[in-house]
Design a protein around this motif. Structure first.
Motif: not given
Length: 366
Positions: A131-139
Motif C-alpha cells: 500500500i505505502v509504496a504505491r501511494a508514495t509513487a502516486t503522490l
C-alpha cells in the motif's frame, strides 16, 4: 520463590497483556495519524486547491495517499508509546509486582508484548509493501504535476548512461520495451585504460545481431581531432534493453520484490546501488524495529522499579526509544552517502539496541 522456565508465564497472562498492549498501541497510532494528517492537510491544502478545478474530492484523495505514509512512519513510535503505557499501567496497579512474586521473570513479562510486536511488524511489512509504496509513487507523480492531471507514464527514460566494459554509452531517450526498444541521440565514448580514444554519435539505434545497430554514425578521433562518417555499426553486444529503459529508482516507491529487480538491473548497468540496497534492507529492519520497543520500554521500567518514580521510568523508556530512531536514521543516512555498507546501515541499529536492552535487563532484573 520458584521460577517458571517456560517462554510464556501462562496463557491467561499472555492473552491479557497482548490484548491491552495492542489496544493501546493502535489507539495511540489512531490519535497520531488524526493529528498529523490534519496538520499536514492544513499545510498542503493551499497548493492542492490552487490548481483550477480542484475541490473537496482532491483533498480527500490527498488524504488517502498521505495517510498510509504517516501510518508507516509512526507505527514504531506507537508501539513504543503503547509499550510504555501498558507497562506503566501494570506497574501502577502492582500487577508486575504480583507476577514477579509468583515467579514470573522479566523476560516472561515482556514476552507477550514482543510476540504481539512480531505480528505488528509482519503487518507493517505487508502494509508498506502493498500500500505505502504505491501511494508514495502516486503522490509523488501528482505532486510533480502540481496536483493537476498526472501525465500518462509512457515508459520513456531520459538521459540514460550505460557502461560497457571501459566504454560509456549515453542515450538522450530510451523508449519501448524488450526487442522494441529504441534509442535516440546516442553517444559512445570509446575508452582504453581510462583514456578517451574516440567518440561515436548517431541519431537512432535499435537492437540487432545481439547488440544495438547505430544508424548514420559519425566518429571523432580525440588524438587526431578528425571527424568522419561511418556506415551503420553494431555496438553494446550483450547489453539488454532493461539497462537503457530503467528509469530513476526510488526505494520508497517500490515494493521489496520490485526494488530487488531494479537493483539487479542497475548493477548490471554498472550504476551504484548502495543507497538502494540500504533502502532494501531497511524495508525489513524497519518493521522489525517494532519488536525492540517493548524491550526498550521494559528496560526502563524494570531497571528503576525499586525507586517508585513511575514518571521518570516512562521518560527514560521514551528516551531509549527515541534514541534508537535517531541512530537508525543516522545509520541509514550514512548508508545513502556510501559511508556505511548497506547491511551495516540497516541492521546495526536494531542489533546494537537489542544488545543494550538485553544487557541492562539481565543485569538489573534477572
Amino acid at each position: 520463590m520458584s521460577i517458571n522456565p517456560r517462554f510464556f508465564a501462562s496463557p491467561t497472562i499472555t492473552w491479557y497483556m497482548a490484548k491491552i498492549f495492542l489496544v493501546r498501541t493502535f489507539a495511540v497510532l489512531a490519535g497520531l495519524v488524526l493529528i498529523l494528517q490534519t496538520l499536514d492537510l492544513l499545510g498542503e491544502s493551499g497548493n492542492i486547491l490552487a490548481y483550477p478545478g480542484n475541490g473537496d474530492a482532491q483533498l480527500w484523495h490527498y488524504v488517502s495517499l498521505r495517510a498510509p505514509q504517516i501510518v508507516a512512519r509512526f507505527l514504531p513510535f506507537s508501539v513504543l508509546l503503547g509499550s510504555l503505557i501498558t507497562l506503566a499501567t501494570l506497574n501502577q496497579n502492582s500487577e508486575i509486582i504480583s507476577m514477579k512474586a509468583a515467579g514470573v521473570s522479566a523476560h516472561q513479562i515482556l514476552a507477550p508484548l514482543i510476540v504481539a510486536s512480531l505480528f505488528v511488524a509482519a503487518g507493517s511489512f505487508w502494509f508498506n509493501d502493498r500500500i505505502v509504496a504505491r501511494a508514495t509513487a502516486t503522490l509523488t507523480a501528482w505532486d510533480n504535476a502540481d496536483y493537476g492531471p498526472v501525465p500518462v507514464d509512457r515508459g520513456i527514460a531520459s538521459n540514460v548512461w550505460v557502461r560497457d566494459g571501459d566504454d560509456l554509452i549515453h542515450a538522450a531517450t530510451a523508449s519501448g520495451r524488450g526487442p522494441a526498444t529504441r534509442l535516440s541521440d546516442v553517444t559512445i565514448y570509446d575508452r582504453s585504460g581510462g583514456a578517451l580514444q574516440t567518440i561515436i554519435s548517431g541519431a537512432r539505434a535499435a537492437q540487432a545481431d545481439g547488440g544495438w545497430r547505430l544508424l548514420g554514425p559519425t566518429r571523432f578521433d580525440v588524438a587526431r581531432g578528425t571527424r568522419r562518417q561511418l556506415p551503420a555499426i553494431v555496438f553494446g553486444r550483450g547489453i539488454t534493453p532493461d539497462r537503457f529503459t530503467l528509469a530513476d529508482v526510488d526505494a520508497d516507491e517500490r515494493s521489496f520484490g520490485a526494488l530487488r529487480i531494479a537493483i539487479a538491473d542497475l548493477q548490471a548497468a554498472g550504476r551504484p546501488t548502495g543507497e538502494l540496497e540500504a533502502g532494501l534492507w531497511h524495508k525489513l529492519s524497519g518493521p522489525l524495529s517494532a519488536m525492540l520497543m517493548p524491550l526498550l520500554a521494559g528496560v526502563a521500567a524494570f531497571g528503576l522499579a525499586r525507586s517508585g518514580h513511575l514518571f521518570v521510568r516512562a521518560v527514560i523508556g521514551m528516551a531509549l526509544g527515541f534514541t534508537y530512531f535517531v541512530v537508525d536514521n543516522f545509520a541509514l543516512a550514512m548508508g545513502n552517502l556510501g559511508a556505511y555498507p548497506p547491511l551495516l546501515a540497516a541492521w546495526a541499529p536494531p542489533l546494537l539496541f537489542l544488545l543494550i536492552g538485553e544487557v541492562v535487563l539481565i543485569r538489573t532484573e534477572e
